[in-house]
Write a protein that holds these residues in place. Sequence first.
Motif, PDB file in Angstrom:
ATOM      1  N   ALA A   1      75.357  78.440  39.856  1.00 52.54           N
ATOM      2  CA  ALA A   1      74.241  78.175  38.939  1.00 52.54           C
ATOM      3  C   ALA A   1      73.386  77.021  39.440  1.00 52.54           C
ATOM      4  O   ALA A   1      72.145  77.077  39.400  1.00 52.54           O
ATOM      5  CB  ALA A   1      74.767  77.879  37.538  1.00 52.54           C
ATOM      6  N   MET A   2      74.041  75.952  39.925  1.00 54.12           N
ATOM      7  CA  MET A   2      73.297  74.808  40.446  1.00 54.12           C
ATOM      8  C   MET A   2      72.582  75.167  41.738  1.00 54.12           C
ATOM      9  O   MET A   2      71.446  74.726  41.977  1.00 54.12           O
ATOM     10  CB  MET A   2      74.217  73.614  40.659  1.00 54.12           C
TER      11      MET A   2
ATOM     12  N   CYS B   1      69.331  67.722  36.888  1.00 52.18           N
ATOM     13  CA  CYS B   1      70.367  67.952  37.900  1.00 52.18           C
ATOM     14  C   CYS B   1      71.297  66.755  38.035  1.00 52.18           C
ATOM     15  O   CYS B   1      72.448  66.893  38.454  1.00 52.18           O
ATOM     16  CB  CYS B   1      69.725  68.263  39.254  1.00 52.18           C
TER      17      CYS B   1
ATOM     18  N   GLU C   1      63.370  69.241  35.558  1.00 55.09           N
ATOM     19  CA  GLU C   1      64.553  69.980  36.013  1.00 55.09           C
ATOM     20  C   GLU C   1      65.350  69.173  37.024  1.00 55.09           C
ATOM     21  O   GLU C   1      66.591  69.180  37.011  1.00 55.09           O
ATOM     22  CB  GLU C   1      64.128  71.313  36.620  1.00 55.09           C
TER      23      GLU C   1
ATOM     24  N   ASN D   1      71.293  77.935  42.528  1.00 56.58           N
ATOM     25  CA  ASN D   1      70.095  78.672  42.157  1.00 56.58           C
ATOM     26  C   ASN D   1      68.986  77.719  41.724  1.00 56.58           C
ATOM     27  O   ASN D   1      67.823  77.850  42.139  1.00 56.58           O
ATOM     28  CB  ASN D   1      70.423  79.653  41.022  1.00 56.58           C
ATOM     29  N   VAL D   2      69.339  76.720  40.916  1.00 55.30           N
ATOM     30  CA  VAL D   2      68.343  75.743  40.458  1.00 55.30           C
ATOM     31  C   VAL D   2      67.762  74.969  41.634  1.00 55.30           C
ATOM     32  O   VAL D   2      66.536  74.816  41.763  1.00 55.30           O
ATOM     33  CB  VAL D   2      68.978  74.775  39.434  1.00 55.30           C
TER      34      VAL D   2
ATOM     35  N   ASP E   1      65.488  77.067  43.781  1.00 57.98           N
ATOM     36  CA  ASP E   1      64.242  77.351  43.073  1.00 57.98           C
ATOM     37  C   ASP E   1      63.311  76.134  43.102  1.00 57.98           C
ATOM     38  O   ASP E   1      62.102  76.251  43.320  1.00 57.98           O
ATOM     39  CB  ASP E   1      64.569  77.732  41.631  1.00 57.98           C
TER      40      ASP E   1
ATOM     41  N   ALA F   1      69.861  81.207  48.936  1.00 56.01           N
ATOM     42  CA  ALA F   1      69.804  79.903  48.286  1.00 56.01           C
ATOM     43  C   ALA F   1      70.331  78.784  49.181  1.00 56.01           C
ATOM     44  O   ALA F   1      69.721  77.707  49.267  1.00 56.01           O
ATOM     45  CB  ALA F   1      70.583  79.926  46.968  1.00 56.01           C
TER      46      ALA F   1
ATOM     47  N   THR G   1      61.451  79.935  34.223  1.00 52.85           N
ATOM     48  CA  THR G   1      62.281  78.732  34.237  1.00 52.85           C
ATOM     49  C   THR G   1      63.004  78.607  35.570  1.00 52.85           C
ATOM     50  O   THR G   1      63.430  79.606  36.158  1.00 52.85           O
ATOM     51  CB  THR G   1      63.313  78.798  33.085  1.00 52.85           C
ATOM     52  N   PHE G   2      63.192  77.397  36.051  1.00 57.04           N
ATOM     53  CA  PHE G   2      63.889  77.187  37.314  1.00 57.04           C
ATOM     54  C   PHE G   2      65.362  77.605  37.193  1.00 57.04           C
ATOM     55  O   PHE G   2      66.002  77.422  36.159  1.00 57.04           O
ATOM     56  CB  PHE G   2      63.797  75.724  37.741  1.00 57.04           C
ATOM     57  N   GLY G   3      65.877  78.148  38.307  1.00 53.21           N
ATOM     58  CA  GLY G   3      67.266  78.605  38.325  1.00 53.21           C
ATOM     59  C   GLY G   3      67.403  80.067  37.974  1.00 53.21           C
ATOM     60  O   GLY G   3      68.490  80.522  37.608  1.00 53.21           O
ATOM     61  N   THR G   4      66.319  80.818  38.108  1.00 53.10           N
ATOM     62  CA  THR G   4      66.346  82.243  37.765  1.00 53.10           C
ATOM     63  C   THR G   4      66.007  83.119  38.968  1.00 53.10           C
ATOM     64  O   THR G   4      65.442  84.205  38.818  1.00 53.10           O
ATOM     65  CB  THR G   4      65.366  82.532  36.610  1.00 53.10           C
TER      66      THR G   4
END
Length: 590
Positions: free
Chosen positions: A377-378, A441, A437, A380-381, A384, A576, A566-569
């Motif tokens: 998940a991180m 983090c 965002e 991806n953020v 992005d 990544a 949204t960031f992380g999508t």
Amino acid sequence: MNPTGPATSRTTGTGESAARSGGRSGGRRFATHTVSNQPPPLAPHDALAADHALGEALDRWCRPGLAAPGGQLAEIGALAGSEQAREWAFDAHRHPPRLVTHDRYGERADEVEFHPSWHHLLGRAVGWGLHGAAWTAGEATPHLARAAGFYLWSQAEAGHGCPVSMTYAAVPALRAEESLSAAWTPLLSSTAYDPGLRPAAGKRGALAGMAMTEKQGGSDVRSNTTRADPAGAGGGDGTDGVDGGGGEYVLTGHKWFCSAPMSDVFLVLAQAPGGLTCFVLPRVLPDGTRNALRLVRLKDKLGNRSNASAEVEFEGALASRLGPEGRGVATILSMVNATRLDCVLGSAALMRRAVGEAIWHATHRWAFGRPLADQPAMANVLADLALEQEAATTLAMRLAAATDAAETDPGERALLRIALPAAKYHVCKRASAVAAEALECLGGNGYVEESGMPMLFRESPLNSVWEGAGSVQALDVLRALRREPDALTAWLGEIAPARGADPRLDRAVEDLLTSLADLSEPEYTARRLAERIAVVFQGALLVRYAPPEVADAFCASRLGPGGCATFGTLPRGTGAAAIVDRATPAALPR
């Protein structure tokens, strides 16, 4: 990404200095816990060496060797990532400017006092020529070189960039009157930092500010009420207190925002007998007396706290006309366009700093048995965020390259006419989202001042507001589409080399052209239109120049029907890890 495991542990407790010396405890340390799993400091790091998007843009569009070791950009990059620059930035914000209205004898002073760290930051910028020097430089691509330096040094601290940017923008505006340009350009392009209010003739260098906005108008400067009355029947020739130009006037009125009020000279809009007109107003008159510009108060701002912004009143201030009466907006547009470029550069720089801090923290902070950056998940953020930053940097540098070429190339001038307001709209809007965002983090650590992230977050909305907020930029894009068909032709020419390389980009271009064919409610949809012009341009640049994983992820996430989510999508299958590695800063040995 961090095979060595969590960061080295250290012991802490209450009263650190007392613990080292024994203090009243008789040698007991009162240790309460062991500190572990804390990322090492990022400073010092080289802001230039690890910025691949910037380096590649310079290799592509700038003169060879600009970023070589030992050069000026290398010097800027090293200092921007240093502990010294970080300390200057914190000091300049902890100790904001102070207004001094009167001296000890009760005489009007109208001065602004700054912490020494402000002068260190601004002095370095002027010494490197990040203000007006590009306009008088003899080498190739001076504006792109200056843009790269401004972008790098803005990562150290953004507030001092305001007078730097306005000085840069004032030089082309002054060309409207040859005598005023001859009088001020050498000072505004000088690399000597010479603060203090003295007559221009006694200074080695000068800075420029501007005063446009009034209480009743905001962006609608045509509603300004400040009055400009001719000082004499024959106009001014410099003998009555200012340097000739198009004639001498007396200004009476107010300005709700005067940027950088400690500057040596200001560009001001006021109502002359022939309509709204631009004026050049010196802070100190040639005879050494202060011009009648009164500082009412300094603004208590959300961010940009190291920089002074003031409310001012003109009580019969002397100024020289710049350009014809009634042509104030047209005269000032050259200044506005230059400052809009710096808004894009400054927002891209803020993104780079914020994303670097987030990646650095996540790479060295462990959770649930592995680095945060390795958590899907991180990852991806972070990827992005890195995409957004690289797209902003690449677009900003392309616009800077167009600024160099526009002197002789009508196509590049036309490209700027549509791409610059679109980029100003989109990139500056995205800066706030990136800052928020990136702060998240770091979790709670990002919400405390010592991390530096709150400073970035408070700064992030500024460039979107300055020089025309979002709707002003979107409507300017619409105006260019309606009145200047060459602008769209130039933009399409930039997109053309990328056509056929990615089907998502091709569809986005076709969808955009379809929307341009139906402008039944153009103002209502102007923001959407400006965003798509900017994002499609970014996509085309990345498809042409960025690594495949960067271009693929950008097109997959930004060019579909949903736009910038949204960031992380990011969708499955995007690279990544490679994207994050490309954006990761590298700390230097301490």
